[in-house]
Scaffold this motif. Structure first.
Motif, PDB file in Angstrom:
ATOM      1  N   HIS A 164       2.547   1.634   7.352  1.00 26.49           N
ATOM      2  CA  HIS A 164       1.990   2.789   8.048  1.00 26.49           C
ATOM      3  C   HIS A 164       0.558   2.498   8.447  1.00 26.49           C
ATOM      4  O   HIS A 164      -0.121   1.631   7.895  1.00 26.49           O
ATOM      5  CB  HIS A 164       2.068   4.031   7.165  1.00 26.49           C
ATOM      6  N   SER A 165       0.077   3.244   9.434  1.00 29.60           N
ATOM      7  CA  SER A 165      -1.287   3.086   9.897  1.00 29.60           C
ATOM      8  C   SER A 165      -2.250   3.729   8.891  1.00 29.60           C
ATOM      9  O   SER A 165      -1.830   4.373   7.933  1.00 29.60           O
ATOM     10  CB  SER A 165      -1.443   3.762  11.265  1.00 29.60           C
ATOM     11  N   GLU A 166      -3.511   3.561   9.133  1.00 29.77           N
ATOM     12  CA  GLU A 166      -4.529   4.176   8.284  1.00 29.77           C
ATOM     13  C   GLU A 166      -5.058   5.459   8.913  1.00 29.77           C
ATOM     14  O   GLU A 166      -6.142   5.931   8.550  1.00 29.77           O
ATOM     15  CB  GLU A 166      -5.679   3.183   8.047  1.00 29.77           C
ATOM     16  N   ILE A 167      -4.320   6.032   9.834  1.00 26.53           N
ATOM     17  CA  ILE A 167      -4.774   7.250  10.508  1.00 26.53           C
ATOM     18  C   ILE A 167      -4.867   8.417   9.536  1.00 26.53           C
ATOM     19  O   ILE A 167      -5.768   9.250   9.636  1.00 26.53           O
ATOM     20  CB  ILE A 167      -3.846   7.574  11.698  1.00 26.53           C
ATOM     21  N   THR A 168      -3.940   8.488   8.588  1.00 28.94           N
ATOM     22  CA  THR A 168      -3.980   9.575   7.606  1.00 28.94           C
ATOM     23  C   THR A 168      -4.240   9.035   6.206  1.00 28.94           C
ATOM     24  O   THR A 168      -3.986   7.863   5.908  1.00 28.94           O
ATOM     25  CB  THR A 168      -2.650  10.361   7.585  1.00 28.94           C
ATOM     26  N   GLY A 169      -4.714   9.917   5.359  1.00 28.61           N
ATOM     27  CA  GLY A 169      -4.865   9.623   3.949  1.00 28.61           C
ATOM     28  C   GLY A 169      -4.177  10.709   3.136  1.00 28.61           C
ATOM     29  O   GLY A 169      -3.948  11.813   3.639  1.00 28.61           O
ATOM     30  N   VAL A 170      -3.826  10.397   1.897  1.00 33.28           N
ATOM     31  CA  VAL A 170      -3.192  11.382   1.013  1.00 33.28           C
ATOM     32  C   VAL A 170      -3.858  11.318  -0.358  1.00 33.28           C
ATOM     33  O   VAL A 170      -4.474  10.318  -0.714  1.00 33.28           O
ATOM     34  CB  VAL A 170      -1.666  11.141   0.874  1.00 33.28           C
ATOM     35  N   ALA A 171      -3.681  12.403  -1.119  1.00 31.66           N
ATOM     36  CA  ALA A 171      -4.303  12.485  -2.443  1.00 31.66           C
ATOM     37  C   ALA A 171      -3.414  11.928  -3.543  1.00 31.66           C
ATOM     38  O   ALA A 171      -3.787  11.992  -4.710  1.00 31.66           O
ATOM     39  CB  ALA A 171      -4.661  13.945  -2.744  1.00 31.66           C
ATOM     40  N   HIS A 172      -2.253  11.396  -3.182  1.00 31.64           N
ATOM     41  CA  HIS A 172      -1.284  10.962  -4.198  1.00 31.64           C
ATOM     42  C   HIS A 172      -0.769   9.559  -3.869  1.00 31.64           C
ATOM     43  O   HIS A 172       0.411   9.365  -3.594  1.00 31.64           O
ATOM     44  CB  HIS A 172      -0.132  11.959  -4.280  1.00 31.64           C
ATOM     45  N   ASP A 173      -1.663   8.580  -3.919  1.00 23.91           N
ATOM     46  CA  ASP A 173      -1.301   7.207  -3.588  1.00 23.91           C
ATOM     47  C   ASP A 173      -0.307   6.601  -4.570  1.00 23.91           C
ATOM     48  O   ASP A 173       0.336   5.591  -4.262  1.00 23.91           O
ATOM     49  CB  ASP A 173      -2.549   6.328  -3.539  1.00 23.91           C
ATOM     50  N   ASP A 174      -0.184   7.192  -5.757  1.00 22.22           N
ATOM     51  CA  ASP A 174       0.716   6.629  -6.758  1.00 22.22           C
ATOM     52  C   ASP A 174       2.126   7.194  -6.654  1.00 22.22           C
ATOM     53  O   ASP A 174       3.033   6.734  -7.358  1.00 22.22           O
ATOM     54  CB  ASP A 174       0.169   6.881  -8.165  1.00 22.22           C
ATOM     55  N   ALA A 175       2.333   8.186  -5.786  1.00 25.47           N
ATOM     56  CA  ALA A 175       3.678   8.756  -5.634  1.00 25.47           C
ATOM     57  C   ALA A 175       4.541   7.832  -4.786  1.00 25.47           C
ATOM     58  O   ALA A 175       4.053   7.206  -3.848  1.00 25.47           O
ATOM     59  CB  ALA A 175       3.592  10.132  -4.984  1.00 25.47           C
ATOM     60  N   PRO A 176       5.841   7.723  -5.079  1.00 24.75           N
ATOM     61  CA  PRO A 176       6.714   6.830  -4.308  1.00 24.75           C
ATOM     62  C   PRO A 176       6.999   7.395  -2.926  1.00 24.75           C
ATOM     63  O   PRO A 176       6.980   8.604  -2.706  1.00 24.75           O
ATOM     64  CB  PRO A 176       7.996   6.786  -5.140  1.00 24.75           C
ATOM     65  N   PHE A 177       7.251   6.505  -1.988  1.00 31.42           N
ATOM     66  CA  PHE A 177       7.691   6.931  -0.664  1.00 31.42           C
ATOM     67  C   PHE A 177       9.179   7.249  -0.692  1.00 31.42           C
ATOM     68  O   PHE A 177       9.963   6.523  -1.317  1.00 31.42           O
ATOM     69  CB  PHE A 177       7.444   5.830   0.378  1.00 31.42           C
ATOM     70  N   VAL A 178       9.577   8.306  -0.023  1.00 32.35           N
ATOM     71  CA  VAL A 178      10.990   8.644   0.127  1.00 32.35           C
ATOM     72  C   VAL A 178      11.269   8.910   1.605  1.00 32.35           C
ATOM     73  O   VAL A 178      10.350   9.127   2.392  1.00 32.35           O
ATOM     74  CB  VAL A 178      11.381   9.884  -0.721  1.00 32.35           C
ATOM     75  N   SER A 179      12.531   8.887   1.969  1.00 30.46           N
ATOM     76  CA  SER A 179      12.907   9.146   3.358  1.00 30.46           C
ATOM     77  C   SER A 179      13.091  10.643   3.586  1.00 30.46           C
ATOM     78  O   SER A 179      13.259  11.430   2.649  1.00 30.46           O
ATOM     79  CB  SER A 179      14.206   8.401   3.703  1.00 30.46           C
ATOM     80  N   LEU A 180      13.090  11.045   4.855  1.00 27.45           N
ATOM     81  CA  LEU A 180      13.328  12.454   5.165  1.00 27.45           C
ATOM     82  C   LEU A 180      14.741  12.881   4.765  1.00 27.45           C
ATOM     83  O   LEU A 180      14.952  14.037   4.401  1.00 27.45           O
ATOM     84  CB  LEU A 180      13.092  12.709   6.653  1.00 27.45           C
ATOM     85  N   MET A 181      15.692  11.963   4.796  1.00 25.88           N
ATOM     86  CA  MET A 181      17.036  12.317   4.337  1.00 25.88           C
ATOM     87  C   MET A 181      17.055  12.520   2.829  1.00 25.88           C
ATOM     88  O   MET A 181      17.768  13.393   2.321  1.00 25.88           O
ATOM     89  CB  MET A 181      18.050  11.251   4.756  1.00 25.88           C
ATOM     90  N   ASP A 182      16.263  11.737   2.097  1.00 22.41           N
ATOM     91  CA  ASP A 182      16.086  11.999   0.665  1.00 22.41           C
ATOM     92  C   ASP A 182      15.588  13.421   0.453  1.00 22.41           C
ATOM     93  O   ASP A 182      16.063  14.139  -0.434  1.00 22.41           O
ATOM     94  CB  ASP A 182      15.054  11.029   0.068  1.00 22.41           C
TER      95      ASP A 182
END
Length: 306
Positions: A164-182
């Motif tokens: 992903h790009s660095e355009i956005t940031g989030v407060a939970h970098d340790d959370a796993p990525f999931v898909s929208l279908m998930d």
């Protein structure tokens, strides 16, 4: 006509061309009296499309309405599911013998894009063949993607590997990525998620109309990944955090939205929205009808300074 020995993965399809596809039947749906949809999957992700529509609201799916959650739970949660539109009488007769879970080879399918969504249609020379059992091993999810489980927020982390790009940031970098279908098929109505998506459309598009009568930011976005599209809202304090600029600075708001939507101006097309990380939580609007009233909201996410 393409030779029957040459097959294309969904990740390599091209708009306006015919290809052979070896795939699994995920679902078969009759929508209208004269129209059926075949939902097929090969474990790969279809190429993201440029957004060519300027003002019309984009749909969430190829079919007229998104399938209910209990049906979507039978879908794979990684890789793209292609919709094949079946209209002709002879084609409909051919699909009556198909069942979800079967593996087939579809020869000479025509691939096209409408409203930024891939679909395919049969051609007069399209043929269908059943896949031999020894060829089915390629569809094993374990072969394509080893599952990884994490206790953080929810135990459904898959092989979400898209950068992903660095355009956005989030407060939970340790959370796993999931898909929208998930997210769509998660077993609890309320939960928190982190995903990699594209913001393909936002409403309102006029930054002067971003605030409601109480002065709160109120925005609805259409988010997309390889598995699905969803609506997600942005509201009040989370909206202030997301944009991170003074409400009177309309120029800064426009600039940030343009970066998010992948164009110099929101109204210009084509656009190629970047992949960005985003945190979402799900909630319900009506306690007596929680699943039907389930919604998604963006939180703890912001657009970084350029």
């Amino acid at each position: 006509m393409i030779g029957s020995c040459c097959f294309t993965s969904l990740k390599d399809i091209k708009e306006g061309e015919c290809s052979n596809l070896s795939c699994q039947i995920v679902h078969i749906s009759k929508v209208y009296k004269d129209r059926w949809y075949l939902f097929v999957w090969d474990g790969t992700e279809m190429p993201p499309c440029n957004i060519l529509v300027k003002s019309e609201r984009l749909p969430l799916c190829v079919e007229p309405e998104m399938l209910p959650t209990y049906m979507l739970r039978k879908f794979p949660t990684f890789g793209s599911v292609l919709r094949i539109i079946v209209d002709r009488v002879s084609e409909k007769q051919a699909i009556h013998c198909l069942q979800p879970g079967q593996h087939v080879k579809l020869l000479n399918l025509f691939f096209q894009v409408n409203m930024g969504l891939w679909n395919a249609t049969f051609t007069p020379s399209t043929k269908m063949q059943y896949t031999m059992s020894r060829e089915m091993e390629a569809f094993s999810p374990q072969r394509m993607c080893g599952e990884k489980f994490s206790p953080r927020w929810n135990p459904i982390a898959r092989c979400i590997s898209r950068s992903h790009s660095e355009i956005t940031g989030v407060a939970h970098d340790d959370a796993p990525f999931v898909s929208l279908m998930d997210i769509l098929t998660y077993h609890n109505v309320t939960a928190k998620f982190r995903c990699v998506v594209r913001f393909i459309q936002v409403y309102p598009r006029d930054v002067r109309k971003l605030r409601d009568i109480n002065g709160n930011i109120k925005l609805v976005a259409i988010l997309e990944d390889a598995t699905a599209r969803i609506h997600a809202s942005l509201y009040a304090d989370e909206g202030e955090k997301f944009f991170g600029c003074d409400e009177s600075d309309e120029e800064a708001l426009v600039k940030k939205l343009n970066r998010l939507l992948g164009g110099e101006e929101m109204e210009k097309v084509p656009r190629n929205p970047p992949w960005v990380q985003c945190c979402l939580f799900s909630f319900y609007k009506h306690k007596m009808d929680q699943w039907e009233s389930r919604r998604f909201r963006i939180f703890d996410t912001w657009i970084n300074a350029s």
